[in-house]
Design a protein around this motif. Structure first.
Motif, PDB file in Angstrom:
ATOM      1  N   VAL A  77     -20.377  38.613 -24.567  1.00  0.00           N
ATOM      2  CA  VAL A  77     -20.836  38.667 -22.979  1.00  0.00           C
ATOM      3  C   VAL A  77     -21.963  39.396 -23.208  1.00  0.00           C
ATOM      4  N   PRO A  78     -22.884  39.201 -22.261  1.00  0.00           N
ATOM      5  CA  PRO A  78     -24.431  39.964 -22.171  1.00  0.00           C
ATOM      6  C   PRO A  78     -23.995  41.492 -21.759  1.00  0.00           C
ATOM      7  N   PHE A  79     -24.978  42.189 -21.964  1.00  0.00           N
ATOM      8  CA  PHE A  79     -24.847  43.814 -21.510  1.00  0.00           C
ATOM      9  C   PHE A  79     -24.378  43.919 -20.138  1.00  0.00           C
ATOM     10  N   LEU A  80     -25.133  42.995 -19.180  1.00  0.00           N
ATOM     11  CA  LEU A  80     -24.857  43.279 -17.676  1.00  0.00           C
ATOM     12  C   LEU A  80     -23.611  42.931 -17.291  1.00  0.00           C
ATOM     13  N   GLY A  81     -23.118  41.583 -18.089  1.00  0.00           N
ATOM     14  CA  GLY A  81     -21.869  41.302 -17.674  1.00  0.00           C
ATOM     15  C   GLY A  81     -20.520  41.944 -18.291  1.00  0.00           C
ATOM     16  N   ALA A  82     -20.964  42.795 -19.497  1.00  0.00           N
ATOM     17  CA  ALA A  82     -19.900  43.501 -19.978  1.00  0.00           C
ATOM     18  C   ALA A  82     -19.805  44.762 -19.108  1.00  0.00           C
ATOM     19  N   LEU A  83     -20.945  45.076 -18.538  1.00  0.00           N
ATOM     20  CA  LEU A  83     -20.946  46.528 -17.678  1.00  0.00           C
ATOM     21  C   LEU A  83     -19.880  46.109 -16.416  1.00  0.00           C
ATOM     22  N   SER A  84     -20.152  44.885 -15.783  1.00  0.00           N
ATOM     23  CA  SER A  84     -19.743  44.355 -14.702  1.00  0.00           C
ATOM     24  C   SER A  84     -17.957  44.389 -14.944  1.00  0.00           C
ATOM     25  N   LEU A  85     -17.468  43.675 -16.035  1.00  0.00           N
ATOM     26  CA  LEU A  85     -16.357  43.551 -16.451  1.00  0.00           C
ATOM     27  C   LEU A  85     -15.715  44.936 -16.742  1.00  0.00           C
ATOM     28  N   ALA A  86     -16.467  45.890 -17.399  1.00  0.00           N
ATOM     29  CA  ALA A  86     -15.946  47.269 -17.451  1.00  0.00           C
ATOM     30  C   ALA A  86     -15.587  48.005 -16.359  1.00  0.00           C
ATOM     31  N   MET A  87     -16.529  47.869 -15.252  1.00  0.00           N
ATOM     32  CA  MET A  87     -16.267  48.319 -13.963  1.00  0.00           C
ATOM     33  C   MET A  87     -14.836  47.936 -13.481  1.00  0.00           C
ATOM     34  N   ILE A  88     -14.741  46.544 -13.673  1.00  0.00           N
ATOM     35  CA  ILE A  88     -13.445  45.829 -13.053  1.00  0.00           C
ATOM     36  C   ILE A  88     -12.307  46.382 -13.776  1.00  0.00           C
ATOM     37  N   PHE A  89     -12.507  46.406 -15.071  1.00  0.00           N
ATOM     38  CA  PHE A  89     -11.343  47.184 -15.698  1.00  0.00           C
ATOM     39  C   PHE A  89     -10.885  48.525 -15.473  1.00  0.00           C
ATOM     40  N   ALA A  90     -11.976  49.272 -15.267  1.00  0.00           N
ATOM     41  CA  ALA A  90     -11.872  50.633 -14.709  1.00  0.00           C
ATOM     42  C   ALA A  90     -11.238  50.769 -13.479  1.00  0.00           C
ATOM     43  N   MET A  91     -11.544  49.773 -12.577  1.00  0.00           N
ATOM     44  CA  MET A  91     -11.102  50.129 -11.276  1.00  0.00           C
ATOM     45  C   MET A  91      -9.328  49.581 -11.270  1.00  0.00           C
ATOM     46  N   VAL A  92      -9.037  48.655 -12.163  1.00  0.00           N
ATOM     47  CA  VAL A  92      -7.576  48.495 -12.266  1.00  0.00           C
ATOM     48  C   VAL A  92      -6.979  49.416 -13.077  1.00  0.00           C
ATOM     49  N   VAL A  93      -7.641  50.101 -13.873  1.00  0.00           N
ATOM     50  CA  VAL A  93      -6.933  51.372 -14.492  1.00  0.00           C
ATOM     51  C   VAL A  93      -6.686  52.537 -13.628  1.00  0.00           C
ATOM     52  N   GLY A  94      -7.762  52.544 -12.990  1.00  0.00           N
ATOM     53  CA  GLY A  94      -7.796  53.582 -11.904  1.00  0.00           C
ATOM     54  C   GLY A  94      -6.690  53.593 -10.746  1.00  0.00           C
ATOM     55  N   ILE A  95      -6.487  52.060 -10.355  1.00  0.00           N
ATOM     56  CA  ILE A  95      -5.475  51.992  -9.208  1.00  0.00           C
ATOM     57  C   ILE A  95      -4.138  52.035  -9.777  1.00  0.00           C
ATOM     58  N   ALA A  96      -3.836  51.489 -11.255  1.00  0.00           N
ATOM     59  CA  ALA A  96      -2.684  51.419 -11.787  1.00  0.00           C
ATOM     60  C   ALA A  96      -2.254  52.794 -12.006  1.00  0.00           C
ATOM     61  N   THR A  97      -3.140  53.756 -12.538  1.00  0.00           N
ATOM     62  CA  THR A  97      -2.915  55.092 -12.700  1.00  0.00           C
ATOM     63  C   THR A  97      -2.358  55.799 -11.433  1.00  0.00           C
ATOM     64  N   ASP A  98      -3.065  55.596 -10.332  1.00  0.00           N
ATOM     65  CA  ASP A  98      -2.644  56.327  -8.984  1.00  0.00           C
ATOM     66  C   ASP A  98      -1.218  55.756  -8.545  1.00  0.00           C
TER      67      ASP A  98
ATOM     68  N   ALA B  70     -10.532  53.361  -7.173  1.00  0.00           N
ATOM     69  CA  ALA B  70     -11.305  52.343  -7.756  1.00  0.00           C
ATOM     70  C   ALA B  70     -12.602  52.547  -7.730  1.00  0.00           C
ATOM     71  N   LEU B  71     -13.049  53.025  -6.728  1.00  0.00           N
ATOM     72  CA  LEU B  71     -14.792  53.335  -6.693  1.00  0.00           C
ATOM     73  C   LEU B  71     -15.046  54.659  -7.463  1.00  0.00           C
ATOM     74  N   GLY B  72     -14.219  55.572  -7.719  1.00  0.00           N
ATOM     75  CA  GLY B  72     -14.519  56.687  -8.533  1.00  0.00           C
ATOM     76  C   GLY B  72     -14.401  56.068 -10.091  1.00  0.00           C
ATOM     77  N   SER B  73     -13.338  55.280 -10.369  1.00  0.00           N
ATOM     78  CA  SER B  73     -13.498  54.682 -11.752  1.00  0.00           C
ATOM     79  C   SER B  73     -14.377  53.607 -11.983  1.00  0.00           C
ATOM     80  N   ALA B  74     -14.928  53.053 -11.191  1.00  0.00           N
ATOM     81  CA  ALA B  74     -15.931  52.104 -11.307  1.00  0.00           C
ATOM     82  C   ALA B  74     -17.295  52.873 -11.682  1.00  0.00           C
ATOM     83  N   LEU B  75     -17.416  54.302 -11.094  1.00  0.00           N
ATOM     84  CA  LEU B  75     -18.617  54.992 -11.320  1.00  0.00           C
ATOM     85  C   LEU B  75     -18.539  55.712 -12.877  1.00  0.00           C
ATOM     86  N   ALA B  76     -17.338  55.917 -13.067  1.00  0.00           N
ATOM     87  CA  ALA B  76     -17.052  56.504 -14.476  1.00  0.00           C
ATOM     88  C   ALA B  76     -17.472  55.448 -15.529  1.00  0.00           C
TER      89      ALA B  76
END
Length: 298
Positions: A61-82, A197-203
């Protein structure tokens, strides 16, 4: 130190501080809503970096695509953690939430240590990150300029969400009075999940940029970075988004400039941020933009 070298270090300091700022905003938003110091936040940054690396190396996956997918993954992890760890403890003593946050942090570190081993993984940024740009005799990489720019844009978007959208109004209302928000028919748990989700996306953005600037990632990378970002949030005034950004920039600049002036102390560079934090809090215990939580939020 001549002026050219100083200006170069200033750019590097802004770049480092911008990454701290992105992570610090997540800390301050969660604290503003729940009064929770989410010590797993730095590890979500680490998880995001590994997710981006996996997308780039295994899925091409190109860098920008990987960044976007990482943000989505982080949001899922953040919501699941909560939902899994924090939601059942909404009415528990604060110390229970704090211990749970530390437990989540250790869980994520050990999980990724088991999955990827403790050996640092090389993270190769896109070529344009390393392109040199010369401005007035100052030579800096494109990445060093891009990171603060992207940080500024993201922070503006976050402030617009908080102050110009109905979801932002709900977040600020929830942070001020949970009981009243529930009585008005707003799903408080859904709003809290949005904050995570928002905080995790920033992280995630901070984590991917960190990996791009320093070329490697490890399962424990989030511990020290997360502590510095937390220090930045406290320095700027925990609960203030703008304060978190200011605190991140100050700590980043302090760390880089101090080492540039005193290279013999480079082994102690991680201590400079906390020494500066203590010094500031002696005179301003609530931080630079400390908030009166009885009157306002963020």
């Amino acid at each position: 130190m001549d002026s050219t070298l100083f200006l170069q270090q200033l750019v590097n300091g802004f770049s480092l501080g911008s990454m701290y700022a992105l992570i610090a905003v997540g800390y301050t938003m969660v604290y503003g809503v729940l009064r929770l110091i989410n010590f797993a936040h730095g590890d979500i940054m680490m998880v995001s970096a590994y997710a981006a690396l996996f997308c780039i190396t295994s899925l091409n996956v190109p860098f920008l695509g990987a960044l976007s997918l990482a943000m989505i993954f982080a949001m899922v992890v953040g919501i699941a953690t909560d939902k899994i760890a924090y939601k059942p403890l909404r009415k528990a003593p604060r110390i229970s939430l704090l211990i749970t946050a530390i437990g989540i942090s250790f869980f994520l570190q050990n999980l990724f240590n088991m999955l990827f081993t403790s050996t640092p993984k090389a993270f190769l940024p896109p070529a344009y990150f390393e392109e040199l740009i010369n401005v007035g005799g100052i030579s800096v990489t494109f990445g060093s300029l891009l990171v603060p720019l992207i940080t500024f844009i993201i922070v503006v978007i976050v402030l617009l969400i908080l102050y110009k959208s109905k979801y932002g109004i709900a977040i600020r209302a929830l942070a001020f009075d949970v009981q009243t928000v529930n009585l008005m028919g707003i799903d408080a748990n859904r709003i809290i999940a949005m904050v995570f989700a928002l905080g995790s996306a920033l992280a995630a953005v901070g984590g991917v940029f960190w990996a791009s600037m320093y070329y490697s990632i490890t399962p424990t990378m989030g511990t020290l970075i997360g502590l510095k970002a937390f220090a930045a949030a406290v320095l700027g005034g925990i609960g203030s988004v703008v304060g978190a950004v200011i605190g991140g920039l100050i700590i980043g600049l302090t760390e880089v400039i101090a080492v540039a002036f005193f290279p013999e102390l480079s082994g102690f560079k991680d201590a400079f941020a906390f020494i500066f934090l203590v010094f500031i809090l002696l005179f301003k215990p609530t931080g630079i933009l400390g908030i009166n939580f009885e009157k306002s939020r963020f």
